[in-house]
Motif scaffolding. Structure first.
Motif, PDB file in Angstrom:
ATOM      1  N   THR A 208      39.904  31.780  47.237  1.00 51.09           N
ATOM      2  CA  THR A 208      39.018  33.148  47.807  1.00 51.09           C
ATOM      3  C   THR A 208      39.224  34.304  46.882  1.00 51.09           C
ATOM      4  O   THR A 208      38.205  34.760  46.888  1.00 51.09           O
ATOM      5  N   GLU A 209      40.544  34.583  46.759  1.00 48.75           N
ATOM      6  CA  GLU A 209      40.675  35.851  46.117  1.00 48.75           C
ATOM      7  C   GLU A 209      39.842  36.109  44.822  1.00 48.75           C
ATOM      8  O   GLU A 209      39.606  37.051  44.426  1.00 48.75           O
ATOM      9  N   PHE A 298      36.051  49.466  48.541  1.00 44.74           N
ATOM     10  CA  PHE A 298      35.897  48.580  47.374  1.00 44.74           C
ATOM     11  C   PHE A 298      37.343  48.820  46.563  1.00 44.74           C
ATOM     12  O   PHE A 298      37.909  47.815  46.228  1.00 44.74           O
ATOM     13  N   THR A 299      37.788  50.002  46.508  1.00 46.05           N
ATOM     14  CA  THR A 299      39.203  50.222  45.901  1.00 46.05           C
ATOM     15  C   THR A 299      40.171  49.287  46.681  1.00 46.05           C
ATOM     16  O   THR A 299      41.088  48.630  46.053  1.00 46.05           O
ATOM     17  N   VAL A 300      40.207  49.347  47.816  1.00 45.61           N
ATOM     18  CA  VAL A 300      41.371  48.848  48.609  1.00 45.61           C
ATOM     19  C   VAL A 300      41.143  47.376  48.672  1.00 45.61           C
ATOM     20  O   VAL A 300      42.100  46.522  48.516  1.00 45.61           O
ATOM     21  N   THR A 301      39.962  46.725  48.544  1.00 44.80           N
ATOM     22  CA  THR A 301      39.564  45.366  48.490  1.00 44.80           C
ATOM     23  C   THR A 301      39.848  44.806  47.090  1.00 44.80           C
ATOM     24  O   THR A 301      40.704  43.898  46.885  1.00 44.80           O
ATOM     25  N   SER A 304      43.909  44.814  46.710  1.00 49.79           N
ATOM     26  CA  SER A 304      44.678  43.714  47.588  1.00 49.79           C
ATOM     27  C   SER A 304      44.403  42.346  46.770  1.00 49.79           C
ATOM     28  O   SER A 304      45.202  41.678  46.832  1.00 49.79           O
ATOM     29  N   THR A 305      43.051  42.228  46.456  1.00 49.85           N
ATOM     30  CA  THR A 305      42.680  41.003  45.689  1.00 49.85           C
ATOM     31  C   THR A 305      43.503  40.645  44.540  1.00 49.85           C
ATOM     32  O   THR A 305      44.233  39.456  44.412  1.00 49.85           O
ATOM     33  N   VAL A 306      43.569  41.713  43.563  1.00 52.51           N
ATOM     34  CA  VAL A 306      44.446  41.551  42.556  1.00 52.51           C
ATOM     35  C   VAL A 306      45.758  41.273  42.877  1.00 52.51           C
ATOM     36  O   VAL A 306      46.361  40.315  42.042  1.00 52.51           O
ATOM     37  N   GLU A 307      46.257  42.009  43.474  1.00 52.55           N
ATOM     38  CA  GLU A 307      47.785  41.787  44.060  1.00 52.55           C
ATOM     39  C   GLU A 307      48.184  40.358  44.421  1.00 52.55           C
ATOM     40  O   GLU A 307      49.124  39.794  43.930  1.00 52.55           O
ATOM     41  N   ARG A 308      47.207  39.665  45.287  1.00 49.67           N
ATOM     42  CA  ARG A 308      47.550  38.420  45.771  1.00 49.67           C
ATOM     43  C   ARG A 308      47.420  37.466  44.505  1.00 49.67           C
ATOM     44  O   ARG A 308      48.162  36.490  44.601  1.00 49.67           O
ATOM     45  N   TYR A 319      52.567  43.266  37.784  1.00 51.96           N
ATOM     46  CA  TYR A 319      51.554  43.781  38.504  1.00 51.96           C
ATOM     47  C   TYR A 319      52.072  45.302  38.967  1.00 51.96           C
ATOM     48  O   TYR A 319      51.463  46.303  38.801  1.00 51.96           O
ATOM     49  N   ALA A 320      53.430  45.399  39.138  1.00 50.62           N
ATOM     50  CA  ALA A 320      53.949  46.672  39.518  1.00 50.62           C
ATOM     51  C   ALA A 320      53.954  47.595  38.145  1.00 50.62           C
ATOM     52  O   ALA A 320      53.644  48.701  38.393  1.00 50.62           O
ATOM     53  N   ILE A 321      54.098  46.818  36.851  1.00 50.15           N
ATOM     54  CA  ILE A 321      53.986  47.538  35.625  1.00 50.15           C
ATOM     55  C   ILE A 321      52.491  47.893  35.596  1.00 50.15           C
ATOM     56  O   ILE A 321      52.271  49.235  35.125  1.00 50.15           O
TER      57      ILE A 321
END
Length: 391
Positions: A208-209, A298-301, A304-308, A319-321
Motif C-alpha cells: 500500500t505504501e 502531502f508532506t506528512v503523507t 510517513s510513506t517513505v519511512e515505512r 532513512y535517518a541519514i
C-alpha cells in the motif's frame, strides 16, 4: 480487542491448483512475483531500498577469489556473476533457483541461473513431495520470440526434475529421458519461507505504501506540469459575430483559450479558467478561487510513506541519514554500512548453502576448502579507504 474480534486479514498469497499443468499457482492469478515486482518498480523509494538490499546481499562477492572467477557454464558465466543474479532474485522475491546439468557419471558439470519469477511448483503428491519445477519465460503470456508470443501452454512450459544429486537418481533420470542429450537436468528451487512454500517478498507488507508513493509522485507531476489546480477565473464578454469570406457567421472571441496557455505552466504562477458571457454589458473581471493548501498534508503523507518503506527493508539508519537526523560523515556511513551488512547475513548464508549443495557434486575440484562465504560490503570514501583503515 482480542484475536476473536480483530478483523481477519486477507491471505497475502492465495495458492490454487491449476489442473492444466498439475501445479500450484503462485498467487490467485499465478502472477504474484510479476505483480509485486511491478508495484515496487513504480515506487522510487522502494526501488532505491530494493537495490540497496540486493547490493548488500551480494556484498563484495565470494571471499574465495579463485572460486569467484571460475566459469560455471558453457556461456562463461562465473560463480560471482551467478551470485549477482541470485542476490537480485532473493531480494525481490525471497527465493532463488539454479539449473544444474550432469555428465554420464552423474556429476554436475554446469549451472545456470533461472529467474525465480519464472518458476512454479508442481502439485505435491500424497507424501507431500514435489517432483518437478515448471518453468515458463513469462507466465503473463506477453513475451515474444521472433515476433511470436510465447503462449502459456504445455508446449512452452518445461517440467524439470527437482534437485536430487544422488548418483543413482540422476542416472535413472538420464536413462528414462532416453539419454543425456534428451535429459533436461534438475532445478534447485529454494524459498526463504521453507520447503515447497512460495515466499512472500520482504516488502509485501508495504505494498500500500509503495502504491501511495507512486500516487504522490503523480500528484506532484500533475500539479507541476499539467495545471492541475485552477487559481482564478477570467470572466469576459463574447465578441460580436463577423462574416467570413464564405458568407458564414463566425464568432469572434476577445480572448482565445490558447492565449491563456502562455501565462500558465511550470514556470508561471497562475492557472486561469476562461468563462464567456452572452450579455454585452458585462465587463471583464478576475474572480479568484479560495483554495485549500494541502502542502502540509502531502508532506506528512509523503514522509510517513517513505519511512515505512525504509522500515520494511530494515533501512531505518539510511532513512535517518537521508532526513538529516544523524548528519552525514564518513563515520556515520561506515556505521550504517556495518549495521546493514549484519542485517543481511541470513540471506547470504541462504545463498552460501545453495552453492554448497551444488558444488559438493561438481565434476572437478574448484573449491577444495568448500568455503562459499560472501564478503560483506563496506563503505568506501572518495579516496578509496574503507572502514578497515579508518580511525
Amino acid at each position: 480487542m482480542n484475536v476473536k474480534t480483530a478483523k481477519k486479514p486477507e491471505s497475502r498469497i492465495d495458492t490454487n491448483y491449476l489442473s492444466k499443468f498439475k501445479m500450484s499457482t503462485f498467487g490467485n492469478d499465478n502472477l504474484y512475483p510479476q505483480t509485486i515486482a511491478s508495484i515496487a518498480a513504480s515506487s522510487g523509494t522502494a526501488t532505491l531500498c530494493l537495490n540497496r538490499y540486493a547490493k548488500f546481499i551480494e556484498g563484495n562477492g565470494f571471499k574465495n577469489v579463485d572460486f569467484a572467477e571460475v566459469a560455471v557454464n558453457r556461456s562463461g558465466d562465473t560463480a560471482d556473476s551467478i551470485l549477482h543474479l541470485l542476490s537480485q532474485d532473493l531480494a525481490k522475491f525471497g527465493g532463488l533457483a539454479i539449473h544444474v546439468n550432469y555428465n554420464l557419471l552423474g556429476e554436475i558439470v554446469e549451472i545456470q541461473h533461472v529467474p525465480f519469477e519464472n518458476c512454479r511448483l508442481e502439485e505435491e503428491d500424497e507424501n507431500g513431495h514435489v517432483s518437478h519445477i515448471l518453468i515458463h519465460p513469462d507466465w503473463r503470456g506477453k513475451k515474444t520470440r521472433n515476433g511470436v508470443i510465447v503462449k502459456v501452454d504445455s508446449n512452452n512450459v518445461d517440467r524439470i526434475n527437482v534437485f536430487n544429486p544422488k548418483k543413482n537418481v540422476v542416472l535413472s533420470q538420464i536413462d528414462k529421458a532416453g539419454g543425456l542429450e534428451y535429459y533436461k537436468g534438475q532445478v534447485l528451487w529454494v524459498s526463504m519461507a521453507g520447503s515447497n512454500t512460495y515466499p512472500l517478498a520482504i516488502y509485501d507488507s508495504v505494498i500500500t505504501e509503495m502504491s501511495t508513493d507512486e500516487g504522490l509522485s503523480n500528484i506532484k507531476n500533475r500539479n507541476t506540469r499539467n495545471n492541475f489546480l485552477v487559481s482564478c477565473m477570467l470572466v469576459v464578454k463574447k465578441g460580436s459575430p463577423r462574416i467570413d469570406d464564405n458568407g458564414e457567421e463566425v464568432e469572434t472571441k476577445l480572448i482565445e483559450a490558447d492565449d491563456l496557455k502562455r501565462f500558465q505552466g511550470d514556470t508561471n504562477g497562475n492557472k486561469i479558467m476562461l468563462v464567456e458571457l452572452e450579455q454585452d454589458e458585462e465587463e471583464p473581471k478576475i474572480v479568484p478561487f479560495t483554495t485549500a493548501n494541502y502542502d502540509k498534508d502531502f508532506t506528512v503523507t509523503d514522509n510517513s510513506t517513505v519511512e515505512r518503506i525504509y522500515a520494511a527493508f530494515s533501512q531505518e539508519l539510511f532513512y535517518a541519514i537521508r532526513i538529516g537526523k544523524l548528519g552525514f560523515s564518513g563515520q556515520v556511513m561506515r556505521d550504517a554500512y556495518e549495521y546493514y551488512a549484519g542485517q543481511v547475513t541470513n540471506e547470504q548464508r541462504f545463498i552460501e548453502r545453495a552453492f554448497d549443495k551444488v558444488f559438493r557434486y561438481w565434476h572437478v575440484p574448484v573449491n577444495p576448502s568448500m568455503n562459499f562465504s560472501i564478503q560483506p560490503i563496506k563503505y568506501m570514501n572518495s579516496d578509496g579507504n574503507t572502514s578497515d583503515n579508518q580511525g
